[in-house]
Write a protein that holds these residues in place. Structure first.
Motif, mmCIF file in Angstrom:
data_model
loop_
_atom_site.group_PDB
_atom_site.id
_atom_site.type_symbol
_atom_site.label_atom_id
_atom_site.label_comp_id
_atom_site.label_asym_id
_atom_site.label_seq_id
_atom_site.Cartn_x
_atom_site.Cartn_y
_atom_site.Cartn_z
ATOM 1 N N SER A 157 -4.075 0.860 -0.573
ATOM 2 C CA SER A 157 -3.652 0.777 0.824
ATOM 3 C C SER A 157 -3.848 2.095 1.557
ATOM 4 O O SER A 157 -4.389 2.126 2.670
ATOM 5 C CB SER A 157 -2.178 0.363 0.906
ATOM 6 N N ILE A 158 -3.426 3.192 0.925
ATOM 7 C CA ILE A 158 -3.552 4.477 1.624
ATOM 8 C C ILE A 158 -4.989 4.979 1.629
ATOM 9 O O ILE A 158 -5.351 5.804 2.467
ATOM 10 C CB ILE A 158 -2.614 5.544 1.012
ATOM 11 N N ALA A 159 -5.821 4.460 0.727
ATOM 12 C CA ALA A 159 -7.227 4.869 0.711
ATOM 13 C C ALA A 159 -7.965 4.327 1.917
ATOM 14 O O ALA A 159 -8.891 4.969 2.439
ATOM 15 C CB ALA A 159 -7.900 4.396 -0.572
ATOM 16 N N PHE A 160 -7.553 3.144 2.389
ATOM 17 C CA PHE A 160 -8.268 2.494 3.490
ATOM 18 C C PHE A 160 -7.569 2.651 4.840
ATOM 19 O O PHE A 160 -8.227 2.828 5.857
ATOM 20 C CB PHE A 160 -8.465 1.009 3.174
ATOM 21 N N ASP A 161 -6.243 2.566 4.852
ATOM 22 C CA ASP A 161 -5.541 2.599 6.137
ATOM 23 C C ASP A 161 -4.104 3.072 5.925
ATOM 24 O O ASP A 161 -3.221 2.291 5.584
ATOM 25 C CB ASP A 161 -5.550 1.205 6.775
ATOM 26 N N GLN A 168 3.888 -1.172 6.145
ATOM 27 C CA GLN A 168 4.303 -1.996 5.006
ATOM 28 C C GLN A 168 5.394 -1.312 4.179
ATOM 29 O O GLN A 168 5.702 -1.747 3.074
ATOM 30 C CB GLN A 168 3.094 -2.287 4.105
ATOM 31 N N ASP A 169 5.974 -0.260 4.745
ATOM 32 C CA ASP A 169 7.060 0.493 4.093
ATOM 33 C C ASP A 169 6.629 1.146 2.781
ATOM 34 O O ASP A 169 7.444 1.324 1.861
ATOM 35 C CB ASP A 169 8.279 -0.412 3.845
ATOM 36 N N ILE A 170 5.356 1.502 2.680
ATOM 37 C CA ILE A 170 4.871 2.240 1.517
ATOM 38 C C ILE A 170 5.088 3.728 1.776
ATOM 39 O O ILE A 170 4.751 4.215 2.863
ATOM 40 C CB ILE A 170 3.369 1.963 1.288
ATOM 41 N N PRO A 171 5.688 4.460 0.839
ATOM 42 C CA PRO A 171 5.875 5.908 1.024
ATOM 43 C C PRO A 171 4.532 6.633 0.987
ATOM 44 O O PRO A 171 4.114 7.160 -0.046
ATOM 45 C CB PRO A 171 6.780 6.294 -0.152
ATOM 46 N N VAL A 172 3.847 6.619 2.123
ATOM 47 C CA VAL A 172 2.466 7.089 2.201
ATOM 48 C C VAL A 172 2.315 8.536 1.741
ATOM 49 O O VAL A 172 1.421 8.854 0.948
ATOM 50 C CB VAL A 172 1.933 6.929 3.636
ATOM 51 N N ARG A 173 3.186 9.407 2.253
ATOM 52 C CA ARG A 173 3.036 10.826 1.911
ATOM 53 C C ARG A 173 3.185 11.055 0.410
ATOM 54 O O ARG A 173 2.423 11.824 -0.187
ATOM 55 C CB ARG A 173 4.063 11.665 2.676
#
Length: 272
Positions: A157-161, A168-173
């Motif tokens: 998910s973080i690789a693309f957007d 989506q409440d994913i802890p991106v950092r």
């Protein structure tokens, strides 16, 4: 040509090291290319040379110093969005140069009675891999793969957007920092195979080749691993028989295949 290269322990160690590095390279390289982290990865690899020089000067294991600095640099860079880092490319360039300069200076100032061959760090010396190095590489490889595939959907998910992943409440950092750290660990592992100067080429050539043939990310990842294995094993074997340095042979072999493939594609002889 009739020699059985597997009768030599150093060749067995080299080929196993190449295989382990290929697993990490194919997986992490796909993320690096997809997320456009190539320049950032170059900064990490050259900063790691500073850690290598520092630990050598202190009488400690140089490669552990490279791992330590690579992890620290990865955490710092991973804290910020790649778009923000890429906009500050001059600072990455400075990190790139300072890491190399600091490493060379500290090695030259070392009070130790011997000075290591810088060429082995800059261009790799996979034939010098020891059994204890293989144990460490095995642990790292298994750890990286477990983390990546254990949280694959998050990294994907973080690789693309990243913005969508945030919604989506994913802890991106957090996952971006983990991805950077795993990339840093992979880079230092590859340094032992092809050296600091050539590490980015080995990290990017397999994914670029895969993307010529495939569009699906998972298939690109798998194909990248297979290509990495082919390049490292073929390069090691060729270097043995031609009496050449393995690192440059691996990279030149990959570059020729990539260039030839692009030519075929351009002539409409290869369908994606």
């Amino acid at each position: 040509m009739g020699l059985d290269i597997l009768s030599y322990d150093f060749m067995k160690n080299a080929m196993l090291a190449g295989f382990l590095a290929s697993l990490m390279c194919g997986v992490m390289g796909t993320f690096v290319v997809t997320k456009r982290l190539v320049f950032i990865s170059g900064g990490i690899s050259h900063a790691a040379f500073g850690g290598l020089g520092l630990f050598f000067m202190l009488g400690l294991s140089p490669i552990l110093g490279a791992y330590a600095v690579a992890v620290i640099a990865s955490l710092i860079l991973g804290y910020y969005k790649p778009s923000k880092i890429n906009s500050q490319d001059a600072y990455i360039g400075i990190l790139w140069s300072v890491g190399m300069a600091a490493g060379i200076l500290m090695i030259s100032l070392s009070p130790q009675s011997y000075t290591p061959n810088l060429m082995s760090y800059l261009f790799g010396n996979i034939l010098m891999v020891r059994p204890e190095d293989l144990i460490w590489m095995s642990i790292l490889t298994v750890s990286v793969l477990i983390i990546i595939f254990g949280f694959f959907k998050y990294f994907l998910s973080i690789a693309f957007d990243e913005e969508f992943a945030q919604l989506q409440d994913i802890p991106v950092r957090l996952f971006r920092m983990i991805l950077f750290v795993l990339t840093g660990l992979t880079i230092v592992t590859l340094i032992q195979v092809v050296g600091i100067i050539l590490v980015i080429a080995l990290l990017t050539i397999p994914p670029l080749l895969s993307m010529i043939f495939l569009n699906d990310f998972r298939r690109v990842l798998l194909f990248s691993v297979l290509i990495s294995i082919f390049l490292t094993q073929s390069g090691i074997i060729l270097s043995f028989y031609l009496d050449l340095s393995a690192g440059p042979v691996i990279i030149l072999l990959g570059a020729m295949i990539l260039f030839g493939t692009y030519l075929l594609k351009r002539n409409n002889k290869l369908v994606k």
